[in-house]
Design a protein around this motif. Structure first.
Motif, mmCIF file in Angstrom:
data_model
loop_
_atom_site.group_PDB
_atom_site.id
_atom_site.type_symbol
_atom_site.label_atom_id
_atom_site.label_comp_id
_atom_site.label_asym_id
_atom_site.label_seq_id
_atom_site.Cartn_x
_atom_site.Cartn_y
_atom_site.Cartn_z
ATOM 1 N N ASP A 34 0.831 -1.202 0.000
ATOM 2 C CA ASP A 34 0.000 0.000 0.000
ATOM 3 C C ASP A 34 0.876 1.267 0.000
ATOM 4 N N GLY A 35 0.199 2.413 -0.057
ATOM 5 C CA GLY A 35 0.912 3.678 -0.184
ATOM 6 C C GLY A 35 1.843 3.993 0.970
ATOM 7 N N MET A 36 1.437 3.639 2.203
ATOM 8 C CA MET A 36 2.290 3.925 3.355
ATOM 9 C C MET A 36 3.562 3.083 3.321
ATOM 10 N N GLN A 37 3.416 1.799 2.995
ATOM 11 C CA GLN A 37 4.614 0.945 2.881
ATOM 12 C C GLN A 37 5.522 1.450 1.759
ATOM 13 N N PHE A 38 4.888 1.853 0.659
ATOM 14 C CA PHE A 38 5.617 2.391 -0.492
ATOM 15 C C PHE A 38 6.391 3.656 -0.087
ATOM 16 N N LEU A 39 5.721 4.540 0.633
ATOM 17 C CA LEU A 39 6.348 5.783 1.093
ATOM 18 C C LEU A 39 7.575 5.494 1.961
ATOM 19 N N ALA A 46 1.308 10.063 7.012
ATOM 20 C CA ALA A 46 2.194 10.071 5.841
ATOM 21 C C ALA A 46 3.147 11.268 5.891
ATOM 22 N N MET A 47 2.639 12.411 6.332
ATOM 23 C CA MET A 47 3.492 13.608 6.457
ATOM 24 C C MET A 47 4.565 13.383 7.515
ATOM 25 N N ARG A 48 4.197 12.692 8.582
ATOM 26 C CA ARG A 48 5.172 12.404 9.641
ATOM 27 C C ARG A 48 6.281 11.489 9.128
ATOM 28 N N VAL A 49 5.913 10.545 8.281
ATOM 29 C CA VAL A 49 6.901 9.609 7.713
ATOM 30 C C VAL A 49 7.828 10.315 6.732
ATOM 31 N N GLY A 50 7.321 11.386 6.079
ATOM 32 C CA GLY A 50 8.192 12.104 5.152
ATOM 33 C C GLY A 50 7.540 12.554 3.870
ATOM 34 N N ALA A 51 6.210 12.375 3.731
ATOM 35 C CA ALA A 51 5.533 12.825 2.506
ATOM 36 C C ALA A 51 5.663 14.330 2.345
ATOM 37 N N PHE A 52 5.732 14.792 1.099
ATOM 38 C CA PHE A 52 5.839 16.229 0.824
ATOM 39 C C PHE A 52 4.525 16.928 1.135
ATOM 40 N N ASP A 53 3.409 16.300 0.729
ATOM 41 C CA ASP A 53 2.082 16.853 0.994
ATOM 42 C C ASP A 53 1.057 15.792 0.601
ATOM 43 N N PHE A 54 -0.232 16.097 0.737
ATOM 44 C CA PHE A 54 -1.249 15.128 0.335
ATOM 45 C C PHE A 54 -2.412 15.829 -0.352
ATOM 46 N N LEU A 55 -3.132 15.064 -1.187
ATOM 47 C CA LEU A 55 -4.329 15.525 -1.872
ATOM 48 C C LEU A 55 -5.489 14.634 -1.464
ATOM 49 N N VAL A 70 7.219 13.197 -2.228
ATOM 50 C CA VAL A 70 6.144 12.253 -2.516
ATOM 51 C C VAL A 70 4.826 12.897 -2.101
ATOM 52 N N ILE A 71 3.909 13.034 -3.059
ATOM 53 C CA ILE A 71 2.581 13.583 -2.790
ATOM 54 C C ILE A 71 1.606 12.401 -2.711
ATOM 55 N N MET A 72 0.916 12.265 -1.584
ATOM 56 C CA MET A 72 0.014 11.138 -1.368
ATOM 57 C C MET A 72 -1.428 11.542 -1.681
ATOM 58 N N ILE A 73 -2.152 10.638 -2.336
ATOM 59 C CA ILE A 73 -3.571 10.845 -2.635
ATOM 60 C C ILE A 73 -4.392 10.006 -1.660
#
Length: 444
Positions: free
Chosen positions: A62-67, A94-103, A79-82
C-alpha cells in the motif's frame, strides 16, 4: 542547463493514472505511470530526477509501505500522497513519515498542479546541490575548471597537485575575483582528504561573538550543527577573509592549531583578500599564526598576466551563456580580441564572467560591441592603446589561436570545414594547431 523533472504517478486505477497524467502533461510535465508500488520501485532509485504522486490505498504494497521504502532510499524525494475522503489521519501519518504533501479525493486539479510545481522545484534544488557536491569532490572536474595554458596557470595547476598531496596548512592569496575559493576546493579534492569533510567559513560574515561560536563553539542544540573545528575534523576547514579575525580570535585559532600537532588532524586553508589593498596577510595576522598558516602558500595570478587565457576563457564563458539564453555566441573581431587582451581587469575572472554574459545579452538584441562593454568598465582605457606593452606578435598569435579554436568548436572537429572557412591548406592548419596545443579529439 537545468535537468527536466519527471513525475511518477502510482495508482492501481487506470482511469485515475491516466487523468492525472494527462492533466500534468498539459501543464508541461514529463510523466510516467505505474499500476503498483512494486513496479514503481524498480525505477525510482535514490537519484530519480523528479517527484512521485501515489495513492495510499493500493493492493499488495500500500501507499504507506511504499512511502517508507522511498524515504529509506532517498529521504529528499518529494512524494505527494492521494487519500480518500475521511483519511486525513492517515495523511497526517504520511506527512510524519516524510511525505511532501497530500491531496484528498476528489481533488482540485489546479491544487495538484501547484503542489507539483512546488515539489519539482524542491527536487531540482536537491539534485543541483548533489551534482555540485559531486563536482566539488572530483579533483579532475575541478582542475578542468581552471582553464588556461599560460605559464602562470600551468604553474598554478602544478602547485595545486603538489600541495594537495602535502598535509600542511595552506595560505591562498591574490587579487579579488581570481578564483581563490575554487583553488581551495581543488586542493581538497586532489589530496588524501578528498573523501572527508570540507567546511567553509567566511570570517567576514559574522560578528566576533557569532564567529567564535561558529568556529569553536559551544553550539546550542537549536543551532543544528557542530562548531566548524569539530565539523571539519579529519578533513579540511577553509577560512575565507582570514584577515578579518580579531587578535583574540587569532590567538584562539593558533591555540587550536598547536594542539593538533603534526601532521594536523584537520587541514586549514586560509584565504586572504588583502593583496590588492596595499597590505598583505602578513601585515594583518600575528606573525606566529601567519607562519603556521603559510607553511604552504599559493598566490593566484591576476587575469591581466595570463595572456591568451583571457580569450580562451571569454570564448568558453560566452558559449555557456549563449546556450543558457538560447542564442548564438558573439563573434570576436581582431580589434575586440586586442581590447580583451589589454584590459586591466581589476575584477579578474569574476569581471570577465560579467563581461561575457553582457556580451551575449547585447548580441542577442543585435546591438553593442565587446569593446563598448570594456570601455564602460574602464572609462580611462583607450581603444588602441596597450597597458602591458606587449609585442604585436603576441596579440596576433592570441587572436589566431582563438579563431582556430572557435572554428574547430563550431565545426565539431571537421578539419575539412575549418580549412574551407579559414582558407588554410591542411599542412598549415596542422602546424598552427600543433603550435597552439589544439587537439582535434577535443572538438569531436
Amino acid at each position: 542547463m537545468a535537468q527536466a523533472m519527471k513525475i511518477a504517478i502510482v495508482d492501481d486505477e487506470q482511469d485515475m493514472r491516466q487523468s492525472i497524467s494527462q492533466w500534468l502533461a498539459l501543464s508541461g510535465y514529463d510523466t510516467e505511470t505505474f499500476s503498483s508500488a512494486e513496479d514503481a520501485l524498480r525505477v525510482l532509485g535514490p537519484e530519480y530526477p523528479g517527484i512521485v504522486i501515489s495513492d495510499i490505498k493500493m493492493p499488495g504494497m500500500d501507499g504507506m509501505q511504499f512511502l517508507k521504502k522511498l524515504m529509506g532510499n532517498d529521504s529528499a524525494l518529494p512524494v505527494i500522497m492521494i487519500t480518500g475522503h475521511g483519511d486525513v489521519p492517515m495523511a497526517v501519518e504520511a506527512m510524519r513519515v516524510g511525505a511532501f504533501d497530500f491531496l484528498e479525493k476528489p481533488f482540485n486539479p489546479d491544487r495538484m498542479s501547484d503542489l507539483a510545481k512546488r515539489a519539482t522545484g524542491a527536487r531540482r534544488l536537491v539534485m543541483d546541490s548533489r551534482a555540485l557536491r559531486r563536482e566539488l569532490s572530483d579533483g579532475s572536474q575541478l582542475m578542468s575548471k581552471l582553464i588556461g595554458a599560460s605559464p602562470v596557470m600551468m604553474r598554478l595547476k602544478e602547485d595545486i597537485l603538489d600541495l594537495g598531496q602535502a598535509d600542511g596548512h595552506v595560505l591562498i592569496d591574490g587579487e579579488t575575483g581570481t578564483g581563490k575559493t575554487l583553488v581551495a576546493h581543488a586542493l581538497h579534492a586532489v589530496g588524501s582528504r578528498a573523501g572527508k569533510k570540507f567546511v567553509l567559513v567566511s570570517c567576514n560574515a559574522f560578528e566576533e561573538e557569532a564567529l567564535s561560536k561558529r568556529l569553536f563553539g559551544p553550539m546550542m542544540p537549536e543551532d543544528g550543527q557542530l562548531p566548524a573545528i569539530e565539523e571539519a575534523r579529519g578533513g579540511t576547514l577553509v577560512l575565507e577573509d582570514i584577515e578579518a579575525l580579531t587578535d583574540t580570535m587569532q590567538a584562539r585559532l593558533l591555540s587550536v592549531i598547536n594542539e593538533q600537532g603534526t601532521p594536523a588532524e584537520t587541514r586549514i586553508i586560509a584565504i586572504s583578500n588583502l593583496q590588492e589593498a596595499g597590505r598583505t596577510c602578513e601585515d594583518a595576522l600575528r606573525s606566529d599564526l601567519f607562519y603556521r598558516l603559510a607553511a604552504l602558500r599559493i598566490t593566484l595570478p591576476p587575469l591581466r598576466t595570463r595572456g591568451e587565457d583571457i580569450l580562451t576563457l571569454f570564448t568558453r564563458l560566452s558559449e555557456q551563456f549563449a546556450e543558457e539564453y538560447g542564442c548564438e555566441a558573439p563573434q570576436v573581431s581582431a580589434q575586440e580580441a586586442a581590447q580583451l587582451l589589454q584590459a586591466p581587469w581589476p575584477g579578474n575572472v569574476r569581471q570577465l564572467i560579467n563581461i561575457a554574459e553582457r556580451a551575449v545579452l547585447q548580441s542577442r538584441r543585435g546591438s553593442g560591441t565587446i569593446a563598448s562593454l570594456l570601455m564602460s568598465d574602464h572609462e580611462d582605457m583607450q581603444p588602441v592603446m596597450t597597458t602591458e606593452g606587449k609585442p604585436l606578435k603576441e596579440y596576433v598569435e592570441a587572436f589566431e589561436r582563438m579563431l582556430i579554436d572557435n572554428t574547430m568548436r563550431r565545426h565539431r572537429g571537421s578539419i575539412a570545414s575549418v580549412m574551407d572557412e579559414l582558407c588554410l591548406p591542411r599542412r598549415t592548419l596542422n602546424e598552427k594547431m600543433a603550435k597552439y596545443g589544439l587537439q582535434r579529439s577535443d572538438y569531436i
